[in-house]
Scaffold this active site. Structure first.
Site, PDB file in Angstrom:
ATOM      1  N   ASN A 128       0.857  -1.180   0.000  1.00 52.02           N
ATOM      2  CA  ASN A 128       0.000   0.000   0.000  1.00 52.02           C
ATOM      3  C   ASN A 128       0.897   1.234   0.000  1.00 52.02           C
ATOM      4  O   ASN A 128       1.478   1.608   1.018  1.00 52.02           O
ATOM      5  CB  ASN A 128      -0.908  -0.004   1.235  1.00 52.02           C
TER       6      ASN A 128
ATOM      7  N   HIS B 288     -13.736 -13.052 -20.984  1.00 51.65           N
ATOM      8  CA  HIS B 288     -14.970 -12.575 -20.350  1.00 51.65           C
ATOM      9  C   HIS B 288     -14.739 -11.179 -19.796  1.00 51.65           C
ATOM     10  O   HIS B 288     -13.602 -10.746 -19.603  1.00 51.65           O
ATOM     11  CB  HIS B 288     -15.389 -13.513 -19.223  1.00 51.65           C
TER      12      HIS B 288
ATOM     13  N   ASP C 287      -5.664 -14.399 -20.105  1.00 53.76           N
ATOM     14  CA  ASP C 287      -6.452 -15.203 -19.179  1.00 53.76           C
ATOM     15  C   ASP C 287      -7.407 -16.135 -19.936  1.00 53.76           C
ATOM     16  O   ASP C 287      -7.996 -15.752 -20.945  1.00 53.76           O
ATOM     17  CB  ASP C 287      -7.249 -14.269 -18.256  1.00 53.76           C
TER      18      ASP C 287
ATOM     19  N   GLU D  77      -2.598 -18.356 -20.873  1.00 50.91           N
ATOM     20  CA  GLU D  77      -2.913 -19.226 -19.742  1.00 50.91           C
ATOM     21  C   GLU D  77      -3.639 -20.459 -20.256  1.00 50.91           C
ATOM     22  O   GLU D  77      -4.831 -20.416 -20.569  1.00 50.91           O
ATOM     23  CB  GLU D  77      -3.794 -18.512 -18.701  1.00 50.91           C
TER      24      GLU D  77
ATOM     25  N   HIS E 139      -1.524 -17.149  -7.901  1.00 54.95           N
ATOM     26  CA  HIS E 139      -2.737 -16.704  -7.211  1.00 54.95           C
ATOM     27  C   HIS E 139      -3.856 -17.727  -7.334  1.00 54.95           C
ATOM     28  O   HIS E 139      -4.877 -17.602  -6.648  1.00 54.95           O
ATOM     29  CB  HIS E 139      -3.201 -15.367  -7.787  1.00 54.95           C
ATOM     30  N   ASP E 140      -3.677 -18.735  -8.189  1.00 58.88           N
ATOM     31  CA  ASP E 140      -4.705 -19.767  -8.391  1.00 58.88           C
ATOM     32  C   ASP E 140      -4.430 -21.049  -7.618  1.00 58.88           C
ATOM     33  O   ASP E 140      -5.227 -21.989  -7.673  1.00 58.88           O
ATOM     34  CB  ASP E 140      -4.809 -20.122  -9.877  1.00 58.88           C
TER      35      ASP E 140
ATOM     36  N   ASP F  34      -6.791 -20.439  -2.828  1.00 64.94           N
ATOM     37  CA  ASP F  34      -7.499 -19.170  -2.837  1.00 64.94           C
ATOM     38  C   ASP F  34      -8.652 -19.211  -1.813  1.00 64.94           C
ATOM     39  O   ASP F  34      -9.441 -20.160  -1.822  1.00 64.94           O
ATOM     40  CB  ASP F  34      -8.039 -18.937  -4.255  1.00 64.94           C
TER      41      ASP F  34
ATOM     42  N   ARG G 203      -3.424 -15.529  -1.357  1.00 63.64           N
ATOM     43  CA  ARG G 203      -3.430 -14.122  -1.745  1.00 63.64           C
ATOM     44  C   ARG G 203      -3.245 -13.198  -0.544  1.00 63.64           C
ATOM     45  O   ARG G 203      -3.775 -12.098  -0.499  1.00 63.64           O
ATOM     46  CB  ARG G 203      -4.735 -13.792  -2.484  1.00 63.64           C
TER      47      ARG G 203
END
Length: 582
Positions: free
Chosen positions: A143, A242, A324, A353, A419-420, A464, A468
């Site tokens: 941050n 998508h 993706d 991917e 992350h998956d 997940d 993360r």
């Protein structure tokens, strides 16, 4: 000779142009069946003057087959070819149409590589072979600008949940680029940075706007410029399969139904659009109603998305795209995508991917590489899950190498977690020794290795959302020994070209075995890697020609005795050996 196991096709990974002058030929045969194989090659218009036999070697094996390979540099960039198969004294000639005992009288029925057209040569960007990537999930990395925080932001370092926010942003990445430089990173792959409702941003609301919680276009420009000053390339995530349910065209479809001018931008099966028994009345990513599938065959959709692809390359200077759910988008779209991207930046890296065998996307007209999940699974199966012995692991890697042309393997995106998935240290049961073995193989194998943010300082996390969690920036809470291991590993890879583009030969990989040894060789440079995937000490013994070797991690010099190199490794130990004068 088991001829029914012999296989060759004049295409892709079996017969292909490696560069503008060189053709690689491959042939499959039953494992251990053939003793010698030759490619019989020549120019079709000057056969008698150019014909020659080129010895082939086994470059990979799996549990059933050997894969033979050679290269030819034809004088006129075209090739007629067949194969001479030998098993002891038995000799068989292979043509395009048949096997025969006698050498063919002429080249008419041989295989053909018609011509090396420069525009057909699959040429991924050369810089990728030398790259070390680092994956950043922006919302959880750092941050740097609290003024951008969402209203419901939680204190940094809290428990990650599917829908919570901690305020990570692009300025935070800029603030911590020293960390990546110290580690030795030369490429960053960002998960999506464009406006979206979720913390992961895979439900895009606006493809032309940086998410306001991350910053703005100027912030992204400053980030890309700062990376480039440090020799770090930048990949962004293109979610073109998508959109999000808050994407303006989809909002219009929800509002106006069949009267919407955007109804054909999506795959609507039934109006009004809603969910019935948990399944949307429109195609989506999986059955996630917040992620309606885009109709990439629609000319307006294609035009919009291709403009997005071009815009961010030209506007902020990114170095490529990660795509993706790439295998669910039509091939024609990706062909046009490649043309647009390569025109904007010929050196851009296009990474798809795809979680399975991906040869149809690696023919030079779509992607440069894919996320190498078959590699990931093989590594985890051997080092962590114990479902493969060392022989089975060598076979899995050999099979993977046989699937693609060499230039695709050289730039494959080799990841171990993301992350998956659950984090690497968690997959290793918290045992850093096992984690290090997997990373060692990753960094001494061809292709571009990628570290998931935080792995290098010991972050743990399950599937997940556990994977993360927020990056830990308090050095007192970081595993600095593990960081030093990764930094040394990256330095060794960068210092030895054979680890990036050399040949790979397994020296020891046995049935029921837990010892693994292999050599990476490029010209006169040879590096031998030894891995002990066992909770007890084991010894390695090899016949070698070089008299003195150096452990590239410890600097220790090893001398051979009577031509035999002997190394004892502790439980889950390793050694990376180079000639002592390297």
């Amino acid at each position: 000779m088991l001829l029914e196991a012999v296989y060759h096709r004049p295409r892709v990974n079996w017969s292909y142009a490696y560069d503008e002058n060189t053709i690689h030929l491959r042939l499959r045969a039953k494992k251990g069946d053939l003793t010698e194989v030759f490619a019989w090659v020549g120019d079709k218009y000057a056969w008698d003057q150019t014909k020659e036999l080129i010895p082939m070697t086994v470059f990979a094996s799996d549990d059933m087959f050997d894969y033979w390979e050679c290269e030819s540099v034809p004088p006129f960039r075209r090739l007629k070819y067949g194969f001479l198969l030998q098993k002891g004294k038995e000799r068989i000639w292979m043509t395009e149409s048949e096997f025969q005992a006698e050498r063919p009288l002429n080249p008419y029925r041989l295989f053909e590589f018609p011509y090396i057209n420069r525009g057909d040569v699959f040429a991924p960007p050369a810089w990728v072979k030398d790259s070390v990537f680092y994956q950043i999930f922006p919302e959880r990395f750092a941050n740097g600008d609290p003024s951008l925080d969402p209203e419901n932001v939680e204190p940094w370092g809290g428990v990650p949940k599917p829908n919570n926010f901690f305020g990570g942003d692009l300025q935070g990445v800029i603030n911590h680029l020293d960390h990546l430089t110290e580690l030795g990173i030369t490429g960053i792959y960002f998960t999506p940075v464009f406006a979206a409702a979720s913390n992961h941003k895979y439900d895009t609301e606006d493809y032309m706007r940086v998410d306001p919680h991350f910053g703005d276009t100027e912030t992204l420009k400053r980030l890309v410029d700062a990376c480039h000053e440090r020799g770090i390339r930048v990949l962004l995530d293109a979610v073109f399969n998508h959109s999000g349910s808050t994407f303006a065209p989809f909002v219009d479809v929800v509002r106006n139904g069949e009267n919407s001018v955007y109804k054909d931008w999506f795959h609507i099966r039934k109006f009004p659009v809603h969910s019935e028994n948990g399944i949307p009345t429109y195609d989506a990513f999986g059955f996630v109603r917040e992620m309606p599938k885009l109709n990439t065959e629609h000319p307006d959709v294609k035009r919009y998305l291709l403009n997005v692809a071009e815009y961010w390359i030209k506007e902020v200077g990114i170095d490529g795209w990660r795509l993706d759910v790439a295998n669910e988008v039509d091939h024609a779209f990706w062909r046009d995508f490649r043309k647009v991207v390569k025109q904007a930046n010929p050196e851009a890296y296009i990474l798809g991917e795809i979680w399975h065998e991906s040869a149809p996307w690696l023919e030079g007209d779509k992607f440069d590489a894919v996320m190498n999940y078959p590699f990931t699974e093989a590594v985890l199966d051997f080092f962590m899950r114990g479902s493969l012995d060392s022989e089975g692991f060598a076979h899995a890697i050999g099979k993977q190498l046989s699937r693609y042309p060499l230039q695709a393997s050289e730039v494959a995106f080799n990841l171990l977690d993301s992350h998956d998935t659950a984090r690497l240290l968690t997959l290793a049961g918290g045992d850093k020794r096992i984690m290090k073995l997997t990373a060692l193989f990753q960094f001494t194998f061809m292709g571009a290795p990628c570290i998931y943010y935080g792995d290098e300082i010991g972050l743990e996390g399950g599937e997940d959302p556990g994977c993360r969690k927020c990056m830990e920036w308090d050095k007192a809470k970081q595993d600095r020994e593990l960081f030093g291991f990764y930094r040394k590993l990256i330095d060794i890879r960068k210092s030895h070209p054979s680890l990036r583009t050399g040949t790979m030969t397994f020296l020891e990989a046995n049935r029921h075995g837990s010892k693994l040894a292999y050599e990476r060789r490029l010209g006169d440079e040879s590096v031998i890697v030894l891995l002990n995937n066992e909770d007890t000490a084991q010894s390695f013994h090899f016949n070698v020609e070089i008299e003195r070797w150096k452990d590239l991690f410890t600097g220790e010099t090893l001398s051979i005795s009577r031509g035999v190199l002997s190394v004892k490794l502790p439980a889950y130990g390793f050694a990376v050996l180079g000639a002592a004068d390297l």
